[in-house]
Write an enzyme that holds these catalytic residues in place. Structure first.
Site, PDB file in Angstrom:
ATOM      1  N   HIS A 129      -2.452  -2.588  -2.354  1.00 53.36           N
ATOM      2  CA  HIS A 129      -1.234  -1.967  -2.125  1.00 53.36           C
ATOM      3  C   HIS A 129      -1.116  -3.430  -1.404  1.00 53.36           C
ATOM      4  O   HIS A 129       0.173  -4.187  -1.066  1.00 53.36           O
ATOM      5  CB  HIS A 129      -1.118  -1.185  -0.995  1.00 53.36           C
ATOM      6  CG  HIS A 129      -0.427  -1.238  -0.393  1.00 53.36           C
ATOM      7  ND1 HIS A 129       1.012  -0.840  -1.337  1.00 53.36           N
ATOM      8  CD2 HIS A 129       0.435  -1.216   1.168  1.00 53.36           C
ATOM      9  CE1 HIS A 129       1.846   0.082  -0.344  1.00 53.36           C
ATOM     10  NE2 HIS A 129       1.653  -0.402   1.448  1.00 53.36           N
ATOM     11  N   GLN A 145      -1.729  -6.991  -2.155  1.00 53.28           N
ATOM     12  CA  GLN A 145      -1.175  -7.903  -2.861  1.00 53.28           C
ATOM     13  C   GLN A 145       0.161  -7.516  -3.643  1.00 53.28           C
ATOM     14  O   GLN A 145       0.870  -8.446  -4.143  1.00 53.28           O
ATOM     15  CB  GLN A 145      -2.168  -7.655  -4.483  1.00 53.28           C
ATOM     16  CG  GLN A 145      -3.968  -8.060  -3.957  1.00 53.28           C
ATOM     17  CD  GLN A 145      -3.373  -9.887  -3.201  1.00 53.28           C
ATOM     18  OE1 GLN A 145      -3.038 -10.486  -3.657  1.00 53.28           O
ATOM     19  NE2 GLN A 145      -3.573  -9.223  -1.968  1.00 53.28           N
ATOM     20  N   HIS A 199       2.802  -6.650  -1.904  1.00 54.85           N
ATOM     21  CA  HIS A 199       3.283  -6.181  -0.866  1.00 54.85           C
ATOM     22  C   HIS A 199       3.538  -7.441  -0.673  1.00 54.85           C
ATOM     23  O   HIS A 199       5.035  -8.353  -0.934  1.00 54.85           O
ATOM     24  CB  HIS A 199       2.802  -5.831   0.107  1.00 54.85           C
ATOM     25  CG  HIS A 199       3.371  -4.716   0.755  1.00 54.85           C
ATOM     26  ND1 HIS A 199       4.446  -4.841   1.809  1.00 54.85           N
ATOM     27  CD2 HIS A 199       3.012  -3.224   1.056  1.00 54.85           C
ATOM     28  CE1 HIS A 199       5.089  -3.865   2.446  1.00 54.85           C
ATOM     29  NE2 HIS A 199       3.771  -2.689   1.611  1.00 54.85           N
TER      30      HIS A 199
END
Length: 103
Positions: free
Chosen positions: A78, A80, A82
């Site tokens: 998650h 990464q 973002h």
């Protein structure tokens, strides 16, 4: 119970990437109003925040390269997502600001 180091790093990446994305989006709004000096400042702020997130990502990559890889968890994936999304938003914001500037 303390968080494992990978999860802590993931949360740092999410935090700084989110800050960067927010600054980039604000920069577009300022450019829309013709406030290009503020837009440029916000893009610089976005880049600084994304740089912090990228530094945490680099730590993970260096550890992996040394053979100290950790198991991947959903929060890390998650984070990464973002970071890459925030970097794309910043890059597109720069282009959008130039379109407004050259109007």
């Amino acid at each position: 119970k303390a968080m494992d180091p990978i999860t802590e790093i993931a949360f740092q990446i999410i935090l700084f990437a989110g800050n960067g994305r927010s600054s980039a989006m604000e920069a577009i709004q300022e450019a829309k109003k013709g406030n290009f000096e503020e837009a440029d400042r916000l893009i610089q702020e976005a880049s600084t925040e994304l740089g912090k997130a990228h530094n945490f990502q680099t730590k993970l990559l260096q550890e992996e390269a040394k053979g100290n890889g950790q198991s991947v968890n959903v929060i890390l994936v998650h984070s990464q997502d973002h970071l890459m999304t925030a970097m794309t938003v910043r890059d597109l914001a720069i282009e959008i600001i130039e379109l407004y500037r050259n109007k």
